[in-house]
Design a protein around this motif. Structure first.
Motif, short mmCIF file in Angstrom:
data_model
loop_
_atom_site.label_atom_id
_atom_site.label_comp_id
_atom_site.label_asym_id
_atom_site.label_seq_id
_atom_site.Cartn_x
_atom_site.Cartn_y
_atom_site.Cartn_z
N ALA A 107 -1.25 2.19 8.14
CA ALA A 107 -1.84 3.46 8.81
C ALA A 107 -0.70 4.11 9.53
CB ALA A 107 -3.10 3.39 9.67
N LEU A 108 0.13 3.37 10.18
CA LEU A 108 1.22 4.07 11.06
C LEU A 108 2.37 4.40 10.06
CD1 LEU A 108 1.34 1.97 14.22
CD2 LEU A 108 0.41 4.25 14.00
N ALA A 109 2.42 3.42 9.00
CA ALA A 109 3.62 3.61 8.14
C ALA A 109 3.50 4.88 7.27
CB ALA A 109 3.84 2.53 7.43
N ALA A 110 2.13 5.17 6.86
CA ALA A 110 1.79 5.98 5.97
C ALA A 110 1.83 7.45 6.78
CB ALA A 110 0.11 5.84 5.65
N VAL A 111 1.89 7.70 8.03
CA VAL A 111 2.12 8.83 8.92
C VAL A 111 3.70 9.33 8.53
CG1 VAL A 111 2.06 9.72 11.10
CG2 VAL A 111 0.30 8.46 10.41
N LEU A 112 4.30 8.30 8.52
CA LEU A 112 5.82 8.58 8.43
C LEU A 112 6.03 8.67 7.05
CD1 LEU A 112 7.31 5.66 11.08
CD2 LEU A 112 6.64 8.24 11.49
N ALA A 113 5.95 7.94 6.13
CA ALA A 113 6.12 7.76 4.76
C ALA A 113 5.60 8.76 3.94
CB ALA A 113 6.14 6.68 4.21
N LEU A 114 4.28 9.19 4.20
CA LEU A 114 3.58 9.86 3.44
C LEU A 114 2.95 11.17 4.06
CD1 LEU A 114 1.46 6.86 1.85
CD2 LEU A 114 3.11 8.30 0.57
N GLY A 115 3.31 11.52 5.21
CA GLY A 115 2.77 12.39 6.01
C GLY A 115 1.16 12.40 6.32
N GLU A 116 0.60 11.36 5.95
CA GLU A 116 -0.89 11.13 6.07
C GLU A 116 -1.32 11.41 7.75
OE1 GLU A 116 -2.33 7.59 4.40
OE2 GLU A 116 -1.79 8.15 2.38
N SER A 132 0.74 -1.16 0.11
CA SER A 132 0.13 0.24 -0.20
C SER A 132 0.69 1.33 0.02
CB SER A 132 -0.92 -0.09 1.23
OG SER A 132 -1.83 -1.12 1.27
N ILE A 133 1.70 1.25 0.90
CA ILE A 133 2.81 2.44 0.84
C ILE A 133 3.64 2.82 -0.38
CG2 ILE A 133 4.69 3.38 2.00
CD1 ILE A 133 2.60 3.21 3.98
N LEU A 134 3.96 1.66 -0.93
CA LEU A 134 4.76 1.50 -2.35
C LEU A 134 3.88 2.14 -3.47
CD1 LEU A 134 7.03 -1.48 -2.07
CD2 LEU A 134 7.75 1.14 -2.15
N CYS A 135 2.49 1.68 -3.47
CA CYS A 135 1.61 2.19 -4.49
C CYS A 135 1.24 3.59 -4.23
CB CYS A 135 0.29 1.29 -4.42
SG CYS A 135 -0.64 1.54 -5.85
N ARG A 136 1.22 3.93 -3.18
CA ARG A 136 0.75 5.33 -2.96
C ARG A 136 1.93 6.15 -3.21
NH1 ARG A 136 -3.48 8.75 -3.20
NH2 ARG A 136 -3.80 10.26 -1.65
N LEU A 137 2.99 5.82 -2.83
CA LEU A 137 4.04 6.70 -3.07
C LEU A 137 4.48 6.93 -4.66
CD1 LEU A 137 6.90 5.48 -0.75
CD2 LEU A 137 6.18 7.75 -0.70
N ALA A 138 4.27 5.78 -5.22
CA ALA A 138 4.05 5.80 -6.75
C ALA A 138 3.19 6.71 -7.40
CB ALA A 138 4.24 4.30 -7.28
N LEU A 139 1.95 6.60 -6.95
CA LEU A 139 1.03 7.39 -7.79
C LEU A 139 0.88 8.78 -7.22
CD1 LEU A 139 -1.83 4.67 -7.63
CD2 LEU A 139 -0.22 5.26 -9.50
N THR A 140 1.30 9.12 -6.08
CA THR A 140 1.13 10.63 -5.65
C THR A 140 2.63 11.28 -5.79
OG1 THR A 140 2.06 9.91 -3.39
CG2 THR A 140 -0.53 9.94 -4.10
N GLN A 141 3.75 10.73 -6.07
CA GLN A 141 5.05 11.47 -6.05
C GLN A 141 5.71 11.14 -7.43
OE1 GLN A 141 7.11 11.04 -2.39
NE2 GLN A 141 5.37 11.34 -1.18
N THR A 142 5.37 10.09 -8.01
CA THR A 142 6.15 10.22 -9.52
C THR A 142 4.99 10.13 -10.79
OG1 THR A 142 5.63 7.74 -9.83
CG2 THR A 142 7.39 8.34 -8.11
N ALA A 143 5.44 9.91 -11.69
CA ALA A 143 4.66 10.07 -13.16
C ALA A 143 4.14 8.91 -13.45
CB ALA A 143 5.47 10.76 -14.14
#
Length: 309
Positions: free
Chosen positions: A273-282, A43-54
């Motif tokens: 959810a906890l990782a998203a707070v750290l990695a994505l600022g959610e 989930s973290i990698l997919c969200r990172l890819a779709l929000t922070q890359t092309a």
């Protein structure tokens, strides 16, 4: 021997010995932890890819499936599980449906909310299929099921924190597809070979989806897009979080009971959810926190009730 020494020895002899964790249990615990971290990482990698890359969702899905197939093929070869013809087209179709809906859903959804919806839909699908096949629930399980559905209803209720309706529908569909995939794989005697075969069969399906996305691009404003960062996240998701993650999970499963295997997966949405707070600022909204307690607690009651029954 002094009286105090005798008394101490007597107490020691009377005290129940605390069973030490055997090397096998330590290994199973470590493998289980690594598998849960890998599942949350998707989930973290997919969200990172779709929000922070092309990269686009169809391209991410294609790269994830291809890299997962390559990783699992190498693992199967190295462990003696490589079997030509393993897997099935039904399993591959369910796998692709999960991966594609998962990727498109994360265009509009936070990682924590997506993981909770995904996990809830997976468990709901398996429970409903069990009921259809004649399984019966005890009162505790019905109460847990009602609590879990109330939690999902709260999460999806209109409001500032409600996820995008289409994204939520796609993530529920992804969970249902993964539930079907899990049910199809229950009869497998060699899950690594079966999973590797399903990933390989899903590659042409993912390529067809990417082609359709490219052809529709001029009309939808989308199409295939990627960059180095997006490709890296997709490869990590496929090769490590999916391929290696599944292999680790299958290695841990023999040491776990069915109830324990289901229970430990309750940790995945929380870790995400906890990782998203750290990695994505959610931010973990109050609605997500309450919904998580209701959904995960309700599913835990279903699992406990099944074990008691």
């Amino acid at each position: 021997m002094a009286a105090s020494d005798k008394l101490g020895a007597g107490r020691a002899a009377a005290s129940p010995a605390v069973p030490a964790m055997t090397p096998g249990l330590r290994r199973a615990a470590l493998l289980t932890l690594l598998a849960m971290l890998a599942f949350a990482a998707n989930s973290i990698l997919c969200r990172l890819a779709l929000t922070q890359t092309a990269i686009d969702p169809a391209g991410f899905t294609l790269v994830r499936i291809v890299s997962g197939a390559a990783s699992l093929w190498l693992i199967a070869r190295a462990t003696g599980h490589a079997k030509p013809g393993s897997g099935s087209w039904r399993g591959a179709a369910a796998l692709l449906a999960y991966a594609a809906a998962f990727s498109f859903a994360y265009l509009t959804m936070t990682a924590g909310t997506g993981a909770l919806l995904l996990f809830g839909a997976v468990q709901a699908t398996m429970i409903l299929v069990g009921l259809y096949r004649g399984e019966r629930l005890v009162a505790l399980q019905w109460g847990g099921l009602a609590l879990a559905f109330c939690g999902l209803a709260l999460l999806l209720a209109p409001g500032l924190s409600a996820p995008d309706p289409l994204g939520a529908l796609l993530m529920v569909a992804a969970g249902a597809a993964w539930g079907v995939y899990s049910l199809l794989g229950r009869a497998s005697r060699d899950p690594i070979a079966t999973t590797a075969g399903n990933f390989l069969r899903a590659v042409p399906m993912a390529a067809a989806l990417a082609l359709l996305s490219a052809l529709a691009g001029p009309f939808t404003g989308g199409g295939l897009r990627w960059d180095a960062g997006g490709l890296l996240y997709a490869v990590l998701s496929g090769a490590l979080a999916s391929g290696v993650g599944y292999a680790i999970w299958y290695a841990a499963l023999p040491a776990l009971t069915a109830a324990r295997a289901a229970s430990v997966q309750l940790s995945v949405p929380v870790i995400t959810a906890l990782a998203a707070v750290l990695a994505l600022g959610e931010r973990i909204s109050p609605a997500l926190a309450v919904s998580s307690v209701a959904v995960l607690g309700g599913i835990a009651l279903v699992i406990v009730g099944k074990r008691r029954a």
